[in-house]
Write an enzyme that holds these catalytic residues in place. Structure first.
Site, PDB file in Angstrom:
ATOM      1  N   LYS A  22       0.824  -1.205   0.042  1.00 33.81           N
ATOM      2  CA  LYS A  22       0.176   0.088   0.199  1.00 33.81           C
ATOM      3  C   LYS A  22       0.711   1.276  -0.087  1.00 33.81           C
ATOM      4  O   LYS A  22       0.424   2.175  -0.623  1.00 33.81           O
ATOM      5  CB  LYS A  22      -0.966   0.064   1.128  1.00 33.81           C
ATOM      6  CG  LYS A  22      -2.060  -1.017   1.314  1.00 33.81           C
ATOM      7  CD  LYS A  22      -2.911  -1.091   2.287  1.00 33.81           C
ATOM      8  CE  LYS A  22      -2.481  -1.021   3.978  1.00 33.81           C
ATOM      9  NZ  LYS A  22      -1.690  -2.328   4.238  1.00 33.81           N
ATOM     10  N   ARG A  97      -9.049   0.861   9.478  1.00 33.01           N
ATOM     11  CA  ARG A  97      -8.568  -0.482   9.848  1.00 33.01           C
ATOM     12  C   ARG A  97      -9.922  -1.394  10.473  1.00 33.01           C
ATOM     13  O   ARG A  97      -9.669  -2.730  10.591  1.00 33.01           O
ATOM     14  CB  ARG A  97      -7.547  -0.341  10.813  1.00 33.01           C
ATOM     15  CG  ARG A  97      -6.336   0.160  10.450  1.00 33.01           C
ATOM     16  CD  ARG A  97      -5.500  -1.055   9.618  1.00 33.01           C
ATOM     17  NE  ARG A  97      -4.228  -1.281  10.047  1.00 33.01           N
ATOM     18  CZ  ARG A  97      -2.967  -0.760   9.901  1.00 33.01           C
ATOM     19  NH1 ARG A  97      -3.186   0.446   9.260  1.00 33.01           N
ATOM     20  NH2 ARG A  97      -1.994  -1.167  10.360  1.00 33.01           N
ATOM     21  N   ARG A 133      11.335  -5.735   4.536  1.00 34.01           N
ATOM     22  CA  ARG A 133      11.637  -4.590   4.179  1.00 34.01           C
ATOM     23  C   ARG A 133      12.288  -3.546   5.096  1.00 34.01           C
ATOM     24  O   ARG A 133      12.615  -3.901   5.979  1.00 34.01           O
ATOM     25  CB  ARG A 133       9.984  -4.120   4.621  1.00 34.01           C
ATOM     26  CG  ARG A 133       9.553  -2.583   4.500  1.00 34.01           C
ATOM     27  CD  ARG A 133       8.004  -2.233   4.278  1.00 34.01           C
ATOM     28  NE  ARG A 133       7.174  -2.852   5.420  1.00 34.01           N
ATOM     29  CZ  ARG A 133       6.137  -2.632   5.345  1.00 34.01           C
ATOM     30  NH1 ARG A 133       5.330  -2.190   4.416  1.00 34.01           N
ATOM     31  NH2 ARG A 133       5.449  -2.905   6.455  1.00 34.01           N
ATOM     32  N   ARG A 166      11.749  -1.495  10.416  1.00 31.54           N
ATOM     33  CA  ARG A 166      10.813  -1.180  11.460  1.00 31.54           C
ATOM     34  C   ARG A 166      10.546  -2.461  12.591  1.00 31.54           C
ATOM     35  O   ARG A 166      10.679  -3.455  12.119  1.00 31.54           O
ATOM     36  CB  ARG A 166       9.398  -0.911  10.850  1.00 31.54           C
ATOM     37  CG  ARG A 166       9.126   0.350  10.194  1.00 31.54           C
ATOM     38  CD  ARG A 166       8.053   0.381   9.392  1.00 31.54           C
ATOM     39  NE  ARG A 166       6.553  -0.273   9.897  1.00 31.54           N
ATOM     40  CZ  ARG A 166       5.570  -0.467   9.230  1.00 31.54           C
ATOM     41  NH1 ARG A 166       5.342   0.162   7.977  1.00 31.54           N
ATOM     42  NH2 ARG A 166       4.520  -0.824   9.877  1.00 31.54           N
ATOM     43  N   ARG A 177       0.024  -8.760  13.627  1.00 33.56           N
ATOM     44  CA  ARG A 177      -0.491  -7.881  12.767  1.00 33.56           C
ATOM     45  C   ARG A 177      -1.274  -8.492  11.688  1.00 33.56           C
ATOM     46  O   ARG A 177      -2.468  -8.012  11.434  1.00 33.56           O
ATOM     47  CB  ARG A 177       0.682  -7.110  12.119  1.00 33.56           C
ATOM     48  CG  ARG A 177       1.419  -5.999  13.000  1.00 33.56           C
ATOM     49  CD  ARG A 177       2.676  -5.350  12.178  1.00 33.56           C
ATOM     50  NE  ARG A 177       2.288  -4.443  11.085  1.00 33.56           N
ATOM     51  CZ  ARG A 177       3.158  -4.285  10.147  1.00 33.56           C
ATOM     52  NH1 ARG A 177       4.258  -5.007  10.237  1.00 33.56           N
ATOM     53  NH2 ARG A 177       2.870  -3.769   9.255  1.00 33.56           N
TER      54      ARG A 177
HETATM   55  P1  AMP Z   1       0.869   0.705   9.192  1.00 32.68           P
HETATM   56  O1  AMP Z   1       2.191   1.133   8.898  1.00 32.68           O
HETATM   57  O2  AMP Z   1      -0.353   1.031   8.499  1.00 32.68           O
HETATM   58  O3  AMP Z   1       1.322  -1.046   9.272  1.00 32.68           O
HETATM   59  O4  AMP Z   1       0.729   0.803  10.598  1.00 32.68           O
HETATM   60  C1  AMP Z   1       1.657   0.608  11.914  1.00 32.68           C
HETATM   61  C2  AMP Z   1       0.723   0.529  13.207  1.00 32.68           C
HETATM   62  O5  AMP Z   1       0.274   1.770  13.268  1.00 32.68           O
HETATM   63  C3  AMP Z   1      -0.336  -0.644  13.185  1.00 32.68           C
HETATM   64  O6  AMP Z   1       0.236  -1.810  13.420  1.00 32.68           O
HETATM   65  C4  AMP Z   1      -1.027   0.097  14.257  1.00 32.68           C
HETATM   66  O7  AMP Z   1      -0.593  -0.317  15.628  1.00 32.68           O
HETATM   67  C5  AMP Z   1      -0.881   1.669  14.102  1.00 32.68           C
HETATM   68  N1  AMP Z   1      -2.071   2.069  13.222  1.00 32.68           N
HETATM   69  C6  AMP Z   1      -1.903   2.600  11.993  1.00 32.68           C
HETATM   70  N2  AMP Z   1      -3.084   2.890  11.322  1.00 32.68           N
HETATM   71  C7  AMP Z   1      -4.134   2.341  12.374  1.00 32.68           C
HETATM   72  C8  AMP Z   1      -5.583   2.528  12.127  1.00 32.68           C
HETATM   73  N3  AMP Z   1      -6.092   3.096  11.414  1.00 32.68           N
HETATM   74  N4  AMP Z   1      -6.233   2.123  13.446  1.00 32.68           N
HETATM   75  C9  AMP Z   1      -5.349   1.620  14.492  1.00 32.68           C
HETATM   76  N5  AMP Z   1      -4.173   1.656  14.593  1.00 32.68           N
HETATM   77  C10 AMP Z   1      -3.302   2.105  13.469  1.00 32.68           C
END
Ligand code: AMP
Length: 224
Positions: A22, A97, A133, A166, A177
């Site tokens: 994404k 989410r 990554r 990360r 996740r």
């Molecule tokens: P991502 O980079 O989108 O994988 O997000 C990394 C982390 O940020 C996720 O594993 C969640 O802990 C938090 N996070 C990001 N976006 C959301 C969301 N819309 N709702 C809840 N937690 C989020």
């Protein structure tokens, strides 16, 4: 290339599991469509780095691979969407989410039409992609140890920033996740099939092909 210009704001949601690509696609789409890419994950990481209220609150959840409470994400996103650059539209990556976040979003954009691009990739490929990554500390560009290595090891091709893995891309956290995705985010597919211009795109191809597929879908919405 077609000239993308719309009379209404172009609101795009990129849906799909962690590691589906994404972020990479959103950066490319941002350039093509000239609307900002908003990643709630990036916003949280930025807040974490700057030790803000949002960052401190989100830290524990993020480290465990869990979703941050809705109210916190929603407040942070709302602030971002009020900025002027969002007036023509925006590309959301990592939000919503779950169903309550999607309902909240519909409310704040006053039920405007949304276009959802659902990226699909098989689970074994996802794990390979996530655990390899590398992200730039400075500009957030992403690379991959095997599939898309930087020209110089550990250094970003774009801004010469330092690349890192990360914490939540480490194998111990990835499964958690993916489980969060299955339980909470995947139901959004059925939700948005009913409530948006919904398109599924195969995310296992290379970036250029995926981008071409997405742009051809986006072009269709002009004629609806
Ligand atoms: P991502 O980079 O989108 O994988 O997000 C990394 C982390 O940020 C996720 O594993 C969640 O802990 C938090 N996070 C990001 N976006 C959301 C969301 N819309 N709702 C809840 N937690 C989020």
């Amino acid at each position: 290339m077609a000239n993308f210009s719309y009379s209404k704001p172009l609101i795009i949601i990129l849906l799909g599991p962690p590691g589906v690509g994404k972020g990479t696609i959103a950066v490319a789409l941002e350039k093509k469509l000239n609307i900002p890419h908003i990643s709630t994950g990036d916003l949280f990481r930025e807040n974490l780095k700057n030790k803000t209220f949002f960052g401190e609150k989100a830290k524990n959840y993020m480290e465990k691979g869990l979703l941050v409470p809705d109210e916190l994400v929603e407040e942070m996103l709302y602030k971002r969407l009020k900025k002027e650059d969002c007036n023509k539209g925006f590309i959301l990556d990592g939000f919503p989410r779950n169903i309550p976040q999607a309902q909240y979003f519909a409310k704040i954009i006053k039920n405007k039409k949304i276009t959802v691009i659902n990226l699909e990739v098989k689970k074994n490929i996802l794990i390979e992609r996530i655990t390899g990554r590398l992200v730039c500390k400075k500009c957030q560009a992403t690379f991959h140890k095997t599939f898309y290595p930087p020209k110089k090891e550990g250094i970003c091709d774009l801004c010469q920033g330092e690349l890192y893995q990360r914490n939540d891309d480490k194998v111990e956290v990835v499964n958690k996740r993916l489980l969060e995705y299955e339980n909470k985010t995947k139901p959004l597919i059925e939700f948005y099939k009913k409530n948006s211009n919904f398109y599924s795109v195969d995310g296992s191809f290379d970036k250029e092909k995926i981008l071409k597929d997405i742009l051809s879908k986006i072009k269709q919405i002009e004629f609806k």
